[in-house]
Design a protein around this motif. Structure first.
Motif, PDB file in Angstrom:
ATOM      1  N   MET A 163       0.273  -1.924  -6.514  1.00 59.93           N
ATOM      2  CA  MET A 163       0.216  -1.232  -5.232  1.00 59.93           C
ATOM      3  C   MET A 163      -1.175  -0.617  -5.062  1.00 59.93           C
ATOM      4  SD  MET A 163       3.935   0.640  -4.963  1.00 59.93           S
ATOM      5  CE  MET A 163       3.388   2.033  -5.943  1.00 59.93           C
ATOM      6  N   LEU A 164      -1.622  -0.568  -3.828  1.00 59.61           N
ATOM      7  CA  LEU A 164      -2.935   0.001  -3.519  1.00 59.61           C
ATOM      8  C   LEU A 164      -2.778   1.401  -2.951  1.00 59.61           C
ATOM      9  CD1 LEU A 164      -6.026  -0.315  -3.142  1.00 59.61           C
ATOM     10  CD2 LEU A 164      -5.527  -1.239  -0.857  1.00 59.61           C
ATOM     11  N   HIS A 165      -3.469   2.362  -3.567  1.00 64.02           N
ATOM     12  CA  HIS A 165      -3.422   3.746  -3.102  1.00 64.02           C
ATOM     13  C   HIS A 165      -4.341   3.934  -1.899  1.00 64.02           C
ATOM     14  CE1 HIS A 165      -4.838   8.126  -3.740  1.00 64.02           C
ATOM     15  NE2 HIS A 165      -3.747   8.129  -3.001  1.00 64.02           N
ATOM     16  N   VAL A 166      -3.806   4.527  -0.822  1.00 60.82           N
ATOM     17  CA  VAL A 166      -4.597   4.808   0.383  1.00 60.82           C
ATOM     18  C   VAL A 166      -4.534   6.316   0.639  1.00 60.82           C
ATOM     19  CG1 VAL A 166      -4.948   4.314   2.828  1.00 60.82           C
ATOM     20  CG2 VAL A 166      -3.993   2.545   1.320  1.00 60.82           C
ATOM     21  N   PRO A 167      -5.565   7.075   0.236  1.00 62.39           N
ATOM     22  CA  PRO A 167      -5.546   8.527   0.450  1.00 62.39           C
ATOM     23  C   PRO A 167      -5.931   8.902   1.872  1.00 62.39           C
ATOM     24  CG  PRO A 167      -7.539   7.903  -0.722  1.00 62.39           C
ATOM     25  CD  PRO A 167      -6.748   6.637  -0.531  1.00 62.39           C
ATOM     26  N   TYR A 168      -5.235   9.893   2.416  1.00 62.00           N
ATOM     27  CA  TYR A 168      -5.540  10.452   3.738  1.00 62.00           C
ATOM     28  C   TYR A 168      -5.931  11.910   3.561  1.00 62.00           C
ATOM     29  CZ  TYR A 168      -3.393   6.461   6.191  1.00 62.00           C
ATOM     30  OH  TYR A 168      -3.104   5.216   6.680  1.00 62.00           O
ATOM     31  N   LYS A 169      -6.518  12.477   4.603  1.00 57.36           N
ATOM     32  CA  LYS A 169      -6.903  13.891   4.559  1.00 57.36           C
ATOM     33  C   LYS A 169      -5.752  14.814   4.941  1.00 57.36           C
ATOM     34  CE  LYS A 169     -11.865  13.313   5.289  1.00 57.36           C
ATOM     35  NZ  LYS A 169     -13.038  13.658   6.135  1.00 57.36           N
ATOM     36  N   GLY A 170      -4.667  14.266   5.476  1.00 60.54           N
ATOM     37  CA  GLY A 170      -3.529  15.096   5.853  1.00 60.54           C
ATOM     38  C   GLY A 170      -2.483  14.272   6.578  1.00 60.54           C
ATOM     39  N   THR A 179       0.849  -1.188   0.000  1.00 58.81           N
ATOM     40  CA  THR A 179       0.000   0.000   0.000  1.00 58.81           C
ATOM     41  C   THR A 179       0.887   1.241   0.000  1.00 58.81           C
ATOM     42  OG1 THR A 179      -0.099  -0.098   2.419  1.00 58.81           O
ATOM     43  CG2 THR A 179      -1.929  -1.092   1.199  1.00 58.81           C
ATOM     44  N   PHE A 180       0.416   2.289  -0.662  1.00 54.08           N
ATOM     45  CA  PHE A 180       1.141   3.559  -0.588  1.00 54.08           C
ATOM     46  C   PHE A 180       0.167   4.662  -0.211  1.00 54.08           C
ATOM     47  CE2 PHE A 180      -0.327   3.706  -4.960  1.00 54.08           C
ATOM     48  CZ  PHE A 180      -0.479   5.048  -5.275  1.00 54.08           C
ATOM     49  N   ALA A 181       0.582   5.490   0.734  1.00 58.46           N
ATOM     50  CA  ALA A 181      -0.268   6.550   1.267  1.00 58.46           C
ATOM     51  C   ALA A 181      -0.094   7.841   0.471  1.00 58.46           C
ATOM     52  CB  ALA A 181       0.070   6.797   2.731  1.00 58.46           C
ATOM     53  N   SER A 182      -1.105   8.691   0.531  1.00 64.58           N
ATOM     54  CA  SER A 182      -0.984  10.029  -0.054  1.00 64.58           C
ATOM     55  C   SER A 182      -1.819  10.999   0.763  1.00 64.58           C
ATOM     56  CB  SER A 182      -1.453  10.051  -1.517  1.00 64.58           C
ATOM     57  OG  SER A 182      -2.851  10.186  -1.595  1.00 64.58           O
ATOM     58  N   THR A 183      -1.617  12.276   0.507  1.00 61.32           N
ATOM     59  CA  THR A 183      -2.391  13.317   1.178  1.00 61.32           C
ATOM     60  C   THR A 183      -3.639  13.685   0.388  1.00 61.32           C
ATOM     61  OG1 THR A 183      -0.861  14.886   0.134  1.00 61.32           O
ATOM     62  CG2 THR A 183      -0.454  14.338   2.432  1.00 61.32           C
ATOM     63  N   GLY A 184      -3.996  12.859  -0.593  1.00 63.61           N
ATOM     64  CA  GLY A 184      -5.211  13.092  -1.369  1.00 63.61           C
ATOM     65  C   GLY A 184      -5.006  12.756  -2.829  1.00 63.61           C
ATOM     66  N   ALA A 185      -6.062  12.350  -3.487  1.00 64.48           N
ATOM     67  CA  ALA A 185      -5.977  11.971  -4.891  1.00 64.48           C
ATOM     68  C   ALA A 185      -5.654  13.171  -5.769  1.00 64.48           C
ATOM     69  CB  ALA A 185      -7.289  11.333  -5.338  1.00 64.48           C
ATOM     70  N   GLY A 186      -4.714  12.969  -6.703  1.00 61.45           N
ATOM     71  CA  GLY A 186      -4.445  13.986  -7.705  1.00 61.45           C
ATOM     72  C   GLY A 186      -3.205  14.825  -7.489  1.00 61.45           C
ATOM     73  N   GLY A 187      -2.651  14.840  -6.273  1.00 58.98           N
ATOM     74  CA  GLY A 187      -1.427  15.596  -6.040  1.00 58.98           C
ATOM     75  C   GLY A 187      -0.210  14.816  -6.493  1.00 58.98           C
ATOM     76  N   THR A 188       0.956  15.455  -6.445  1.00 66.78           N
ATOM     77  CA  THR A 188       2.168  14.757  -6.887  1.00 66.78           C
ATOM     78  C   THR A 188       2.532  13.607  -5.964  1.00 66.78           C
ATOM     79  OG1 THR A 188       3.635  16.309  -5.714  1.00 66.78           O
ATOM     80  CG2 THR A 188       3.103  16.815  -8.018  1.00 66.78           C
ATOM     81  N   VAL A 189       2.076  13.653  -4.701  1.00 68.77           N
ATOM     82  CA  VAL A 189       2.314  12.534  -3.788  1.00 68.77           C
ATOM     83  C   VAL A 189       1.598  11.285  -4.310  1.00 68.77           C
ATOM     84  CG1 VAL A 189       1.935  11.688  -1.437  1.00 68.77           C
ATOM     85  CG2 VAL A 189       2.656  14.056  -1.810  1.00 68.77           C
ATOM     86  N   HIS A 190       0.355  11.452  -4.720  1.00 69.92           N
ATOM     87  CA  HIS A 190      -0.413  10.355  -5.293  1.00 69.92           C
ATOM     88  C   HIS A 190       0.130   9.957  -6.667  1.00 69.92           C
ATOM     89  CE1 HIS A 190      -4.308   9.225  -7.621  1.00 69.92           C
ATOM     90  NE2 HIS A 190      -3.675   8.136  -7.243  1.00 69.92           N
ATOM     91  N   LEU A 191       0.338  10.933  -7.533  1.00 66.08           N
ATOM     92  CA  LEU A 191       0.734  10.634  -8.902  1.00 66.08           C
ATOM     93  C   LEU A 191       2.138  10.039  -8.990  1.00 66.08           C
ATOM     94  CD1 LEU A 191      -0.809  13.733 -10.703  1.00 66.08           C
ATOM     95  CD2 LEU A 191      -1.702  11.400 -10.615  1.00 66.08           C
ATOM     96  N   SER A 192       3.002  10.389  -8.048  1.00 65.98           N
ATOM     97  CA  SER A 192       4.321   9.740  -8.002  1.00 65.98           C
ATOM     98  C   SER A 192       4.158   8.242  -7.805  1.00 65.98           C
ATOM     99  CB  SER A 192       5.164  10.315  -6.853  1.00 65.98           C
ATOM    100  OG  SER A 192       5.500  11.652  -7.071  1.00 65.98           O
ATOM    101  N   GLY A 193       3.239   7.862  -6.908  1.00 64.34           N
ATOM    102  CA  GLY A 193       2.988   6.450  -6.654  1.00 64.34           C
ATOM    103  C   GLY A 193       2.399   5.738  -7.855  1.00 64.34           C
ATOM    104  N   GLU A 194       1.464   6.389  -8.543  1.00 64.90           N
ATOM    105  CA  GLU A 194       0.854   5.772  -9.720  1.00 64.90           C
ATOM    106  C   GLU A 194       1.864   5.598 -10.843  1.00 64.90           C
ATOM    107  OE1 GLU A 194      -1.971   4.425  -9.818  1.00 64.90           O
ATOM    108  OE2 GLU A 194      -3.111   5.310  -8.156  1.00 64.90           O
ATOM    109  N   LEU A 195       2.735   6.595 -11.017  1.00 68.41           N
ATOM    110  CA  LEU A 195       3.759   6.501 -12.057  1.00 68.41           C
ATOM    111  C   LEU A 195       4.784   5.413 -11.706  1.00 68.41           C
ATOM    112  CD1 LEU A 195       4.663   7.754 -14.744  1.00 68.41           C
ATOM    113  CD2 LEU A 195       6.080   9.353 -13.440  1.00 68.41           C
ATOM    114  N   PHE A 196       5.148   5.327 -10.433  1.00 62.51           N
ATOM    115  CA  PHE A 196       6.060   4.287  -9.979  1.00 62.51           C
ATOM    116  C   PHE A 196       5.452   2.905 -10.222  1.00 62.51           C
ATOM    117  CE2 PHE A 196       7.796   1.472  -6.696  1.00 62.51           C
ATOM    118  CZ  PHE A 196       9.165   1.686  -6.835  1.00 62.51           C
TER     119      PHE A 196
END
Length: 309
Positions: A167-174, A142-159
């Protein structure tokens, strides 16, 4: 009439600013955007000789704050700290935005570019990206992010796409709930903004395995890039800029641009930004507008290729 308009703009700019300026951050306190705004706002207040007040208007991946600024009076007294999300990605990833990032804003300045770090908790035995990929191929991570669509999320999707791992994306609110879960292993990995994770990395609570940019981060010069570790061409950098509502006069935009560029060169501000791994970019409003448009084109292509729409 042209002469009269030019004279009116000049007169307005000569009086500007004569009251406090509100700088809207579309994310909450403690976020990277909030940190950057508060680092720069004090010096900016000195230069402009009026208070520059940072206000957090968080929610909906930055869209609430962005929509607020887009509908504000175009007089230069309401600014936005825009990002890859608010001004390039959200319009691609989300439907029915209440603002148009191209038509409703004009750029003032570019503050900085900051890469992300691929980080894991100490329970993950990987010592580098190659070892992490091998582990992720044995068991989906699993990889965490601070929300869908930011570079934190998109870095994981590109990786995920370039490393051929599931890998499973797990978005958090902060970061408040995210970082404890990452440290304790509830989620295995994250492509974290340097300012958000720097304290935990230096305290030994998280391990930095790779940098998402094409070059190494000045904050972590010993951490190799992901591209160096077997994924050539991997390059994701988050950027942060200042925007105002469309319609703000050129003279005011240029005055704000000069003030921001001066503030970014102040020794204390420059040193603090360098410590956070930020690359400062001094550009004109026109260059920032062109850069933002190119980023929208780039991310539209990548998002389509990754099938994220």
């Amino acid at each position: 009439m042209v002469s009269m308009c030019a004279m009116t703009q000049h007169a307005f700019a000569s009086d500007f600013p004569d009251k406090p300026i509100r700088w809207i951050v579309p994310w909450g306190p403690g976020s990277t955007t909030d940190t950057l705004a508060r680092l720069v706002s004090g010096e900016l207040s000195k230069i402009l000789k009026v208070p520059v007040v940072v206000e957090n208007k968080a929610g909906a991946d930055g869209n609430i704050g962005a929509a607020y600024v887009a509908s504000s009076r175009p007089d230069g007294y309401v600014l936005m700290l825009g990002t890859t999300s608010t001004n390039a990605v959200n319009v691609v990833m989300q439907q029915n935005l209440s603002y148009d990032p191209q038509k409703d804003f004009r750029a003032v300045a570019k503050l900085a570019s900051i890469p992300n770090l691929l980080v894991v908790g100490n329970d993950i035995p990987a010592r580098n990206v190659t070892e992490l990929i091998a582990l992720a191929k044995q068991k989906p991570y699993t990889f965490a992010s601070t929300g869908a669509g930011g570079t934190v999320h998109l870095s994981g999707e590109l990786f995920k796409k370039m490393a051929h791992v599931d890998m499973l994306h797990v978005p958090y609110k902060g970061g408040t709930t995210l970082l404890p879960d990452l440290i304790t292993g509830r989620v295995e990995m994250m492509f974290c903004n340097v300012p958000l994770c720097i304290s935990q990395i230096k305290a030994g609570k998280l391990k930095a395995l790779g940098v998402t940019s094409a070059v190494r981060s000045p904050a972590f010069p010993d951490v190799p890039t992901i591209a160096e570790q077997g994924i050539p061409g991997f390059d994701v950098v988050g950027w942060y800029g200042v925007f105002v509502p469309a319609g703000v006069p050129d003279a005011v935009v240029n005055k704000l641009n000069a003030a921001f560029n001066q503030a970014l060169q102040a020794p204390d501000v420059a040193a603090a930004l360098n410590d956070l791994g930020a690359n400062v970019n001094l550009v004109t409003p026109q260059a920032m507008d062109a850069f933002t448009a190119e980023e929208r084109r780039r991310w539209t292509k990548l998002i389509d290729e990754m099938g994220l729409r």
